[in-house]
Design a protein around this motif. Structure first.
Motif, PDB file in Angstrom:
ATOM      1  N   ASP A 105     -11.360  35.214 -14.810  1.00 44.33           N
ATOM      2  CA  ASP A 105     -11.771  36.559 -14.412  1.00 44.33           C
ATOM      3  C   ASP A 105     -13.182  36.527 -13.837  1.00 44.33           C
ATOM      4  O   ASP A 105     -14.073  35.874 -14.368  1.00 44.33           O
ATOM      5  CB  ASP A 105     -11.742  37.511 -15.615  1.00 44.33           C
ATOM      6  N   ASN A 106     -13.380  37.241 -12.764  1.00 45.85           N
ATOM      7  CA  ASN A 106     -14.693  37.307 -12.111  1.00 45.85           C
ATOM      8  C   ASN A 106     -15.241  38.727 -12.250  1.00 45.85           C
ATOM      9  O   ASN A 106     -15.266  39.499 -11.301  1.00 45.85           O
ATOM     10  CB  ASN A 106     -14.562  36.909 -10.636  1.00 45.85           C
ATOM     11  N   VAL A 107     -15.657  39.064 -13.464  1.00 44.01           N
ATOM     12  CA  VAL A 107     -16.111  40.433 -13.721  1.00 44.01           C
ATOM     13  C   VAL A 107     -17.429  40.734 -13.032  1.00 44.01           C
ATOM     14  O   VAL A 107     -17.756  41.889 -12.751  1.00 44.01           O
ATOM     15  CB  VAL A 107     -16.253  40.672 -15.244  1.00 44.01           C
ATOM     16  N   SER A 108     -18.231  39.713 -12.721  1.00 36.37           N
ATOM     17  CA  SER A 108     -19.536  39.930 -12.095  1.00 36.37           C
ATOM     18  C   SER A 108     -19.444  40.073 -10.589  1.00 36.37           C
ATOM     19  O   SER A 108     -20.413  40.494  -9.941  1.00 36.37           O
ATOM     20  CB  SER A 108     -20.470  38.764 -12.435  1.00 36.37           C
ATOM     21  N   GLY A 109     -18.305  39.699 -10.013  1.00 31.64           N
ATOM     22  CA  GLY A 109     -18.178  39.735  -8.560  1.00 31.64           C
ATOM     23  C   GLY A 109     -18.920  38.618  -7.861  1.00 31.64           C
ATOM     24  O   GLY A 109     -19.139  38.669  -6.645  1.00 31.64           O
ATOM     25  N   ALA A 110     -19.311  37.578  -8.603  1.00 29.73           N
ATOM     26  CA  ALA A 110     -20.058  36.459  -8.022  1.00 29.73           C
ATOM     27  C   ALA A 110     -19.150  35.621  -7.121  1.00 29.73           C
ATOM     28  O   ALA A 110     -17.934  35.587  -7.302  1.00 29.73           O
ATOM     29  CB  ALA A 110     -20.635  35.589  -9.129  1.00 29.73           C
ATOM     30  N   PRO A 111     -19.749  34.923  -6.144  1.00 27.72           N
ATOM     31  CA  PRO A 111     -18.947  34.073  -5.252  1.00 27.72           C
ATOM     32  C   PRO A 111     -18.282  32.930  -6.013  1.00 27.72           C
ATOM     33  O   PRO A 111     -18.822  32.420  -7.000  1.00 27.72           O
ATOM     34  CB  PRO A 111     -19.989  33.534  -4.253  1.00 27.72           C
ATOM     35  N   PHE A 160     -17.283  30.527 -11.173  1.00 32.93           N
ATOM     36  CA  PHE A 160     -18.043  31.317 -10.218  1.00 32.93           C
ATOM     37  C   PHE A 160     -19.538  31.027 -10.316  1.00 32.93           C
ATOM     38  O   PHE A 160     -20.009  30.456 -11.303  1.00 32.93           O
ATOM     39  CB  PHE A 160     -17.757  32.805 -10.447  1.00 32.93           C
ATOM     40  N   ASP A 216     -21.834  30.832 -13.546  1.00 32.72           N
ATOM     41  CA  ASP A 216     -21.068  30.549 -14.763  1.00 32.72           C
ATOM     42  C   ASP A 216     -21.619  29.300 -15.460  1.00 32.72           C
ATOM     43  O   ASP A 216     -21.932  28.297 -14.803  1.00 32.72           O
ATOM     44  CB  ASP A 216     -19.586  30.313 -14.446  1.00 32.72           C
TER      45      ASP A 216
END
Length: 365
Positions: A37-43, A90, A93
């Protein structure tokens, strides 16, 4: 435990016979694990799809030569260090990697660093990587200073850049006068200090740490963890393998649990570490004979794993595009990717054989 349970033999065909907790997820469902899951919206920084690593178990010289010259027809026993691992990591991380010895943790990190090539699968790395392992890349016959220069050159730095930071690296290592001594005279803790000092001064985008802080004194370990916190604050991506679960708990946000070549779980560190501790508690209460049969069964499953199983799971994976499915399935169906040197050696071997036949037929009359 009762007498009946002590006589239990673990087999992979009856995995719940011992009520084993937290069995591996199916390969096709790995991408659904919470850690992706990419909750931060990071690349996206690192992405793996069905990463495998196959080892040939033959030891004789003839077997090794045959496998190199004709890898598609090698009859040697195979061992799958990784059995199709999929994950996303991501930017920013910090990922812990846990599992029992021999489960494939170091194999995965060596693949990520480029020190080892995966057998098949799709791997995407966005940025410069730096692998830090206690024994990685240090030449015994060179001094500490010479190793600093050599490793820095291998990482792409110019001599001028090295000259500007070599004193900082030496000071960070805390080796004092030993920095001018051959590394063969170093203890494991001293090697770890030097390797860490070199790695953190290269400013990598992706830092890979494999048990490098498991040796040495506690003061340097704390100093190293503080330095990694700086990398973390700067948004660097970090993979961190350690048997010291306290370090994993303190430093990482996510954790992968790799067990006998499989990805058992991937998610937030607190949850995964609790599952790992629960599994360890379950395993430790088993009778010694049952432990042996359990480990033997899991290892045998790594021998018995085959590309057909993996290809079937790839076809069922709705997360992959048709093009990716075809590429990964093709790699597995033919026995893994052949590297350029495989093809080169195969061509050379074929040429030598043809030439030998020519000499025998036309000149041996």
């Amino acid at each position: 435990m009762t007498e009946d349970s002590k006589k239990t033999v673990y087999t992979p065909t009856d995995p719940r016979g011992l009520n084993e907790p937290f069995l591996p997820v199916s390969i096709a469902k790995q991408i659904d694990l919470p850690g992706n899951d990419n909750v931060s919206g990071a690349p996206l920084k690192v992405s793996g799809r069905y990463i495998t690593k196959e080892y040939d178990m033959g030891t004789s010289r003839n077997e090794k030569i045959q496998a190199i010259l004709n890898p598609l027809k090698s009859k040697k026993e195979k061992f799958w260090g990784l059995k199709g691992i999929s994950f996303d990591v991501f930017e920013g991380d910090v990922v812990g990697v846990v599992g029992v010895n021999g489960s494939g943790k170091s194999t995965l990190l060596n693949i990520l660093s480029g020190a080892l090539m995966e057998t098949s699968g799709r791997l995407i790395l966005k940025g410069k990587t730096s692998l830090l392992s206690v024994w990685d890349g240090l030449r015994d016959n060179l001094t500490g200073l010479e190793n600093i220069r050599l490793k820095s050159l291998m990482m792409g730095l110019s001599n001028k850049e090295i000259d500007n930071q070599i004193n900082d690296i030496a000071e960070f290592s805390e080796l004092g006068k030993f920095i001018k001594q051959p590394v063969k005279n170093y203890s494991s803790g001293m090697r770890s200090k030097l390797g860490f000092a070199i790695a953190v001064h290269q400013n990598p985008d992706i830092m890979i740490i494999d048990e490098a802080l498991s040796v040495g004194d506690q003061t340097f370990t704390r100093k190293a963890l503080n330095k990694m916190q700086e990398f973390k604050a700067a948004g660097k991506t970090i993979f961190f393998v350690s048997h010291a679960l306290g370090q994993i708990e303190e430093f990482t946000d996510k954790t992968m649990w790799i067990q006998y070549g499989e990805l058992r779980a991937y998610g937030d560190t607190a949850t995964i570490l609790q599952e790992y501790k629960d599994w360890t508690k379950w395993y430790n209460q088993l009778d010694d004979d049952v432990k042996k049969s359990y480990v033997a069964a899991r290892k045998q499953a790594q021998n018995d794993f085959n590309r057909t199983q993996l290809t079937e799971r790839i076809v069922e994976d709705n997360h992959l595009s048709d093009a990716d499915k075809k590429k990964i399935a093709r790699d597995n169906a033919v026995g893994g990717r052949l590297t350029w040197w495989n093809w080169l050696l195969l061509a050379i071997g074929t040429g030598i054989f043809v030439y030998a036949v020519y000499l025998y037929v036309y000149l041996g009359r």
